[in-house]
Write an enzyme that holds these catalytic residues in place. Structure first.
Site, PDB file in Angstrom:
ATOM      1  N   GLY A  10      -7.313   8.997  13.477  1.00  0.00           N
ATOM      2  CA  GLY A  10      -6.145   9.348  13.866  1.00  0.00           C
ATOM      3  C   GLY A  10      -5.031   9.236  12.674  1.00  0.00           C
ATOM      4  O   GLY A  10      -5.457   8.796  11.753  1.00  0.00           O
ATOM      5  N   LEU A  11      -4.252   9.920  12.517  1.00  0.00           N
ATOM      6  CA  LEU A  11      -3.069  10.578  11.435  1.00  0.00           C
ATOM      7  C   LEU A  11      -2.384   9.057  11.310  1.00  0.00           C
ATOM      8  O   LEU A  11      -2.809   8.297  11.953  1.00  0.00           O
ATOM      9  CB  LEU A  11      -2.211  11.131  12.036  1.00  0.00           C
ATOM     10  CG  LEU A  11      -2.626  13.183  12.227  1.00  0.00           C
ATOM     11  CD1 LEU A  11      -1.109  13.974  12.636  1.00  0.00           C
ATOM     12  CD2 LEU A  11      -3.093  13.459  11.024  1.00  0.00           C
ATOM     13  N   LYS A  25      -3.294   3.823  15.064  1.00  0.00           N
ATOM     14  CA  LYS A  25      -4.338   2.621  15.000  1.00  0.00           C
ATOM     15  C   LYS A  25      -4.252   1.457  15.032  1.00  0.00           C
ATOM     16  O   LYS A  25      -4.329   1.014  16.156  1.00  0.00           O
ATOM     17  CB  LYS A  25      -5.080   3.696  14.294  1.00  0.00           C
ATOM     18  CG  LYS A  25      -5.482   5.049  13.630  1.00  0.00           C
ATOM     19  CD  LYS A  25      -6.815   5.569  12.564  1.00  0.00           C
ATOM     20  CE  LYS A  25      -5.697   5.357  11.399  1.00  0.00           C
ATOM     21  NZ  LYS A  25      -4.310   6.137  11.543  1.00  0.00           N
ATOM     22  N   SER A  57     -10.397   7.813   8.882  1.00  0.00           N
ATOM     23  CA  SER A  57     -11.563   8.653   8.687  1.00  0.00           C
ATOM     24  C   SER A  57     -11.463   9.743   9.669  1.00  0.00           C
ATOM     25  O   SER A  57     -12.259  10.529  10.591  1.00  0.00           O
ATOM     26  CB  SER A  57     -12.361   7.651  10.062  1.00  0.00           C
ATOM     27  OG  SER A  57     -12.433   7.511  11.493  1.00  0.00           O
TER      28      SER A  57
HETATM   29  N1  LIG Z   1      -3.419   9.886   1.094  1.00  0.00           N
HETATM   30  C1  LIG Z   1      -2.911   8.721   1.756  1.00  0.00           C
HETATM   31  N2  LIG Z   1      -3.302   9.865   2.705  1.00  0.00           N
HETATM   32  C2  LIG Z   1      -3.744   9.100   3.920  1.00  0.00           C
HETATM   33  N3  LIG Z   1      -2.637   7.107   3.987  1.00  0.00           N
HETATM   34  C3  LIG Z   1      -2.705   7.144   2.884  1.00  0.00           C
HETATM   35  C4  LIG Z   1      -2.836   8.019   1.641  1.00  0.00           C
HETATM   36  N4  LIG Z   1      -2.068   7.250   0.499  1.00  0.00           N
HETATM   37  C5  LIG Z   1      -2.040   5.466   1.157  1.00  0.00           C
HETATM   38  N5  LIG Z   1      -2.486   6.025   2.550  1.00  0.00           N
HETATM   39  C6  LIG Z   1      -2.368   5.140   3.092  1.00  0.00           C
HETATM   40  O1  LIG Z   1      -3.992   4.174   3.439  1.00  0.00           O
HETATM   41  C7  LIG Z   1      -3.957   4.272   4.943  1.00  0.00           C
HETATM   42  C8  LIG Z   1      -5.582   5.219   5.325  1.00  0.00           C
HETATM   43  O2  LIG Z   1      -6.356   3.844   4.732  1.00  0.00           O
HETATM   44  P1  LIG Z   1      -7.980   5.137   5.079  1.00  0.00           P
HETATM   45  O3  LIG Z   1      -8.763   3.810   4.481  1.00  0.00           O
HETATM   46  O4  LIG Z   1      -7.327   4.248   6.874  1.00  0.00           O
HETATM   47  O5  LIG Z   1      -7.830   6.052   4.937  1.00  0.00           O
HETATM   48  S1  LIG Z   1      -9.347   6.934   4.775  1.00  0.00           S
HETATM   49  O6  LIG Z   1      -9.855   7.120   6.563  1.00  0.00           O
HETATM   50  O7  LIG Z   1     -10.488   6.659   3.621  1.00  0.00           O
HETATM   51  O8  LIG Z   1      -8.799   8.539   5.067  1.00  0.00           O
HETATM   52  C9  LIG Z   1      -2.998   4.696   5.219  1.00  0.00           C
HETATM   53  O9  LIG Z   1      -2.741   3.091   6.942  1.00  0.00           O
HETATM   54  P2  LIG Z   1      -1.853   3.771   7.480  1.00  0.00           P
HETATM   55  O10 LIG Z   1      -1.275   4.460   8.141  1.00  0.00           O
HETATM   56  O11 LIG Z   1      -2.703   2.860   8.772  1.00  0.00           O
HETATM   57  O12 LIG Z   1      -3.452   5.165   8.460  1.00  0.00           O
HETATM   58  C10 LIG Z   1      -1.693   4.638   5.023  1.00  0.00           C
HETATM   59  O13 LIG Z   1      -1.279   3.352   4.470  1.00  0.00           O
HETATM   60  N1  LIG Z   2       2.247   3.715  21.979  1.00  0.00           N
HETATM   61  C1  LIG Z   2       1.889   3.469  20.970  1.00  0.00           C
HETATM   62  N2  LIG Z   2       0.751   2.622  20.580  1.00  0.00           N
HETATM   63  C2  LIG Z   2       0.963   3.288  19.470  1.00  0.00           C
HETATM   64  N3  LIG Z   2       2.209   2.541  18.798  1.00  0.00           N
HETATM   65  C3  LIG Z   2       3.419   2.848  19.090  1.00  0.00           C
HETATM   66  C4  LIG Z   2       2.857   3.277  20.155  1.00  0.00           C
HETATM   67  N4  LIG Z   2       4.637   3.814  20.678  1.00  0.00           N
HETATM   68  C5  LIG Z   2       5.389   3.025  19.639  1.00  0.00           C
HETATM   69  N5  LIG Z   2       4.497   3.096  18.294  1.00  0.00           N
HETATM   70  C6  LIG Z   2       4.695   2.553  16.877  1.00  0.00           C
HETATM   71  O1  LIG Z   2       3.701   3.547  15.916  1.00  0.00           O
HETATM   72  C7  LIG Z   2       3.670   2.578  14.935  1.00  0.00           C
HETATM   73  C8  LIG Z   2       2.639   2.968  14.326  1.00  0.00           C
HETATM   74  O2  LIG Z   2       2.267   2.877  13.375  1.00  0.00           O
HETATM   75  P1  LIG Z   2       0.498   1.815  13.255  1.00  0.00           P
HETATM   76  O3  LIG Z   2       0.072   0.795  14.393  1.00  0.00           O
HETATM   77  O4  LIG Z   2       0.682   1.605  11.796  1.00  0.00           O
HETATM   78  O5  LIG Z   2      -0.606   3.332  12.704  1.00  0.00           O
HETATM   79  P2  LIG Z   2      -1.864   3.392  11.919  1.00  0.00           P
HETATM   80  O6  LIG Z   2      -2.990   2.281  12.178  1.00  0.00           O
HETATM   81  O7  LIG Z   2      -1.973   5.056  12.713  1.00  0.00           O
HETATM   82  O8  LIG Z   2      -1.145   4.013  10.994  1.00  0.00           O
HETATM   83  C9  LIG Z   2       3.885   1.258  14.895  1.00  0.00           C
HETATM   84  O9  LIG Z   2       5.266   0.925  14.420  1.00  0.00           O
HETATM   85  C10 LIG Z   2       4.455   1.094  16.281  1.00  0.00           C
HETATM   86  O10 LIG Z   2       5.069   0.426  16.913  1.00  0.00           O
END
Ligand SMILES: Nc1ncnc2c1ncn2[C@@H]1O[C@H](COP(=O)(O)OS(=O)(=O)O)[C@@H](OP(=O)(O)O)[C@H]1O
Ligand SMILES: Nc1ncnc2c1ncn2[C@@H]1O[C@H](COP(=O)(O)OP(=O)(O)O)[C@@H](O)[C@H]1O
Length: 204
Positions: free
Chosen positions: A33-34, A39, A107
């Site tokens: 997911g985004l 996640k 991913s």
């Molecule tokens: N350009 C860019 N795009 C997306 N995300 C970015 C980028 N730069 C840094 N970050 C931070 O890195 C986390 C994503 O890393 P991933 O290893 O999950 O990415 S991927 O699966 O290889 O696309 C992602 O973490 P999550 O927010 O937990 O998804 C971001 O915190």
């Molecule tokens: N139902 C929910 N499930 C997951 N996260 C939630 C939900 N509602 C609110 N949130 C908030 O959304 C944010 C998600 O962040 P995070 O888990 O780090 O996302 P990701 O790992 O996809 O980047 C957190 O601050 C979390 O508390």
């Protein structure tokens, strides 16, 4: 190929034996997911429930793996492909140890998720689509990254100027904007029980 002078060793203790000892079926919970979709939050909540139910699990989380094993990789398409390749190989080893493994990475490319699935036995790969509208992710912006990406300070940001392939047929579809963290986690644990990865005996 750099493996031409190496030989695969089968271990004395099989994956099935390790799993039987743990009274569970190994599985890979592949969260996708985004950024900000939830996640990591949902995967941690599921992992905590599994621990409470005496299941043997391990969570490979995005930021942590990128600080260590994949510290050399950025966010170009090629780097993301290599990131997911390494993660899926590590996850496979953890499954061999009999564990229920969770991976929480954006991913973004369907082809890489398909490659990860192809490394495992039938039914072991459970794709979990953390489906949260980008508007909600952007409003949450837990790390302030969307703000930076919109300001042009981060390039190749998923959902803005880097692609995300929406899963076509995920085993589990989670809507975090409509359900609480606890409800999302329980939906995933219910799937594991229903498909006999964990036994209801674990819950007592
Ligand atoms: N350009 C860019 N795009 C997306 N995300 C970015 C980028 N730069 C840094 N970050 C931070 O890195 C986390 C994503 O890393 P991933 O290893 O999950 O990415 S991927 O699966 O290889 O696309 C992602 O973490 P999550 O927010 O937990 O998804 C971001 O915190
Ligand atoms: N139902 C929910 N499930 C997951 N996260 C939630 C939900 N509602 C609110 N949130 C908030 O959304 C944010 C998600 O962040 P995070 O888990 O780090 O996302 P990701 O790992 O996809 O980047 C957190 O601050 C979390 O508390």
């Amino acid at each position: 190929m750099k493996t031409e002078n190496t030989v695969w060793h089968n271990q004395h203790i099989s994956k099935g034996q390790r799993a039987a000892l743990k009274k569970q079926k190994p599985a890979l919970l592949w969260y996708t997911g985004l950024s900000g979709s939830g996640k990591s939050t949902v995967a941690n909540a599921v992992d905590a429930l599994l621990y409470k139910y005496s299941c043997h699990s391990y969570l490979l989380d995005g930021d942590n793996v990128r600080h260590g094993l994949n510290g050399d990789l950025g966010f170009s398409d090629e780097a993301r492909i290599e990131n997911i390749r390494r993660i899926s190989e590590v996850a496979k080893l953890f499954l061999d140890a009999g564990l229920i493994v969770s991976t929480a990475f954006i991913s973004p490319f369907a082809s890489d998720r398909a490659l990860a699935k192809a490394k495992l036995a039938a039914g072991e790969f459970i794709e979990i689509y953390i489906d949260t509208p980008i508007s909600v992710c952007e409003q949450r912006d837990p790390k302030g990254l969307y703000k930076k990406a919109r300001a042009g300070e981060i390039k190749d940001f998923t959902g803005i100027d880097s692609n995300y392939d929406v899963p076509a047929a995920p085993q589990i579809h989670i809507k975090t904007a409509e359900n609480s963290i606890e409800q999302c986690a329980e939906q995933i644990v219910a799937y594991l029980i229903e498909h006999n990865f964990i036994s209801v005996d674990n819950l007592n």
